[in-house]
Design an enzyme around this catalytic site. Structure first.
Site, PDB file in Angstrom:
ATOM      1  N   SER A   3       1.190   3.485  -2.762  1.00  0.00           N
ATOM      2  CA  SER A   3       2.931   3.194  -2.780  1.00  0.00           C
ATOM      3  C   SER A   3       3.230   1.550  -3.330  1.00  0.00           C
ATOM      4  O   SER A   3       4.322   1.187  -3.679  1.00  0.00           O
ATOM      5  CB  SER A   3       3.599   3.452  -1.503  1.00  0.00           C
TER       6      SER A   3
ATOM      7  N   LYS B 227       5.282  -6.850  -1.199  1.00  0.00           N
ATOM      8  CA  LYS B 227       5.998  -5.460  -1.160  1.00  0.00           C
ATOM      9  C   LYS B 227       7.510  -5.367  -0.638  1.00  0.00           C
ATOM     10  O   LYS B 227       7.635  -5.962   0.560  1.00  0.00           O
ATOM     11  CB  LYS B 227       5.251  -4.376  -0.531  1.00  0.00           C
TER      12      LYS B 227
ATOM     13  N   SER C  46      -2.040   3.378   0.254  1.00  0.00           N
ATOM     14  CA  SER C  46      -1.198   2.925  -0.604  1.00  0.00           C
ATOM     15  C   SER C  46      -1.158   1.411  -1.059  1.00  0.00           C
ATOM     16  O   SER C  46      -0.637   0.830  -1.753  1.00  0.00           O
ATOM     17  CB  SER C  46       0.185   2.814   0.131  1.00  0.00           C
TER      18      SER C  46
END
Lengths: 475, 475
Positions: free
Chosen positions: B159, B84, B183
């Site tokens: 997320s 990420k 997330s």
């Protein structure tokens, strides 16, 4: 020995307990003597809000009967004590020093009150304090100011002013208070007695009226370090009713007090703590450090960065958490004292983002102190930068620096609440005016035995603790 | 085996690692195949912000040479992964999905990135995400939306949307994300892969762009439970650079996955978690629980009071701490995405007193969950009350209850961030539309091995994980 032969101002738990165990003292007479003294001197000192004469005499009688039946509960059996008026006491009003709770009668005992009763100690009553423990002066608009036994024109310090003054004036053999920003150590230093605030979580806060959940600590007042050790042993330990309570084992603190401190590593926290100091305070603390060196301790000068930010973080945490606890009274009860209201005006205004930043500073400093305690065993500083201010003072001058009374009193104590470390204060001298000066000794988490050892060694080799405040003789 | 013979969509760490160890696979060809697929499918999925073709191929070459020299680093040796885009990567830009950090190039690696490189894994690049990880949709105004591999009109969830979608689309064998309110678990459930959020403190957050310090967790995405176990072992453990990092020992998670769950006590958290649910989700979770019972688990219905207050406490904590982290950008950078700005409008307004009350609720619930885990070994619930919403949806209807998309997505995940418990999600079916449904399994602190065991037993006895999303074939 007849109790009437005993000089009540010189007795301690340590020098009484064997006599009590052997039945050489009448507990009824002992408690009677303390009650008489408390009732008489309360006119001068205003340390008690409630004196429990009948209950105390009845308890003394029962404690005596137990002894006759061969049941000795331990070193606190028959010892007269008193509680700051925010410890819940079953059936006895608990005012928190506030008019708002003037008629509040709890239906349970605080965990520590219960433990003391079970240890055989005799509760003489409930002690005056700063309203809701939210201030360091014990100037109380509802129950009157607590006055300093050494000079009644001066403050007792606070918030546990009655707890300190009553021990200094020999109105009780030990007392409990609470310490959220210095509320045990400040009055102990102002009144010239031992004040111990153990590690966060060491003593249950169940049944203690909350002010600031992450900084509130129960603490102990006594005339001698060893006496504080007996009390700590009796009240420390895990309590399932208090989720902040720690499960670390409770050592036998008094037994390990040998007075031996050769090789103990003492850190002098020079930055912040020694920067703004009254000259007499500085001189006495310097002398005390010399004494510790003579006793074989190693002294090292220490500096920890960002203590100023820590002081700000402590202020924000204390203000915001206290506002959270007292918010309802703040909005609905006009009788709340003006100084408390002023502090809450500030507390309710902090945004959460400021509080969160304060918690980051707190974590950072906890880590800094953890690192520091790899190098030293204890940290030594003054407890206060000043001696007890006059009751009519709004600001003080500290070696030329003018400062309002409240930050001057809390300046050197509050950081240890933020970090949660164990700290003790004990007398290390007097000013020329005759007001006590306190030495503050802090240790790493759950190292109460270490700070007690250093304090005891100092006490055993000095005689400040033998001086008595100038009070009327009570027959 | 020739890598060209290999079906890239069906390989896993578990079924590759022996072949890699024995030199039966060209790591260069393996990484090349993943790079080709990632570059091609990124047009559809938009999972990567940065693909590191040259660096990855160079690393694959080095990893191969090491093997030839007899140096095998372990199960992640030569395994292609991605991060990420909020994990710091030395010399590689780390945008946090924001235009504000479009040119930010860290000079150090996040602790976990460093550990993975040292374990021999091959970094393919940096993954798209919700801006600053502060939202559950991965609709990104700066780098484009991450699209769901099962249906590109639908959200990937967030997320860590790119982290989930890339694993689902076989663009990487595993990825890392972060989980502050769900997330990791939300996109894992939306995209039909395994998502693991370990205990707070289990994995270092050093070098991970912070959002909400008390709720941020690093998490793992993989196609199989056992693969997640290999990755967890490689990245868990104490890190002196992260003061929230725990020192509990790290067991060998993969070795203990026997698939045996007879006698394991499963709690169904009925209140709150099962109250507002899509019918298809409910049916699949019910079926999954039946499967667990058939495997020998004991199921008990559990209710924990005040979970609604916990949800509110999680919202306040997340909003206020995130506002604290992003306050400067909020005040100075107009290019901050509108949805982030809206969330910060709320976060900066919370008074500290509200945040403090939220922390009291948090302590209370931590205690409630601690008590619950005396009775059960794991808690089973759905991961989401819905399947992945359409990208143009602003609200969803859940069995007749209309709810905005954001609270619908985070409703069942966020509480576990407040409490800090380890949780895993894995696929337990598909809706009639063909969208994945996730089963959420939580354990007590540091019981990652237990939740992995239950998840593995379920996976080994079902075949949801074998279904592949309908994507173009890449040669």
């Amino acid at each position: 020995m007849e109790t009437s032969d005993m000089n009540i101002t010189s007795v301690t738990i340590s020098n009484l307990k064997e006599k009590i165990k052997e039945g050489e003292i009448s507990l009824t007479e002992l408690v009677q003597a303390f009650l008489n003294r408390s009732e008489r001197l309360n006119k001068e000192i205003n340390a008690f809000i409630t004196i429990l004469r009948d209950e105390a005499l009845e308890s003394a009688h029962r404690a005596e009967e137990e002894l006759r039946a061969g049941q000795y509960r331990g070193p606190l059996h028959g010892i007269p004590f008193a509680l700051k008026d925010l410890f819940f006491t079953r059936g006895v009003r608990t005012t928190c020093g506030s008019k708002i709770l003037a008629d509040f009668i709890p239906d349970k005992n605080a965990a520590v009150a219960q433990k003391l009763l079970e240890a055989g100690a005799i509760n003489l009553g409930k002690l005056n304090m700063h309203e809701f423990a939210f201030g360091p002066t014990s100037l109380n608009p509802h129950y009157g100011d607590v006055r300093n036994p050494w000079n009644q024109d001066h403050m007792s310090g606070g918030s546990s002013g009655g707890s300190a003054a009553s021990v200094a004036a020999s109105m009780a053999l030990f007392t409990l208070g609470t310490d959220t920003g210095g509320s045990v150590r400040i009055p102990a230093a102002c009144c010239g007695v031992v004040g111990l605030k153990p590690t966060y979580g060491r003593i249950s806060v169940y049944g203690v009226y909350p002010l600031c959940w992450s900084m509130d600590h129960v603490g102990i007042f006594a005339k001698r370090v060893r006496d504080a050790a007996y009390v700590l042993k009796a009240i420390a330990g895990n309590d399932p009713c208090d989720i902040t309570s720690a499960s670390e084992e409770v050592p036998d603190y008094a037994t390990s007090l040998t007075g031996e401190i050769r090789g103990v590593r003492i850190g002098l926290l020079l930055n912040y703590y020694f920067e703004i100091l009254d000259r007499e305070v500085r001189a006495k603390v310097d002398e005390a450090v010399k004494t510790l060196v003579e006793l074989g301790a190693q002294v090292e000068e220490i500096s920890i960065p960002h203590l100023e930010e820590g002081a700000a973080a402590a202020l924000i945490t204390l203000s915001a958490e206290s506002a959270s606890s007292l918010e309802e009274f703040y909005h609905t009860r006009p009788e709340l004292g003006a100084d408390i209201r002023g502090r809450l005006d500030l507390g309710v205004l902090f945004p959460a983002t400021a509080y969160i930043k304060a918690q980051r500073v707190r974590r950072y400093l906890q880590e800094s102190f953890r690192e520091t305690f790899k190098k030293v065993d204890v940290l030594v500083t003054p407890t206060l930068p000043i001696t007890a201010p006059r009751r009519d003072a709004t600001s003080v001058s500290i070696d030329g620096v003018s400062m309002p009374v409240v930050p001057a009193l809390t300046r050197l104590t509050r950081l240890y609440n933020l970090i949660g470390l164990p700290v003790i204060t004990l007398p290390c001298g007097f000013s020329q005016e005759g007001l006590p000066i306190g030495l503050q000794i802090a240790g790493k988490p759950f190292a109460e035995a270490t700070i007690l050892q250093v304090a005891h060694a100092y006490e055993a080799n000095t005689d400040w603790h033998e001086k008595e405040p100038p009070l009327p003789r009570v027959e």
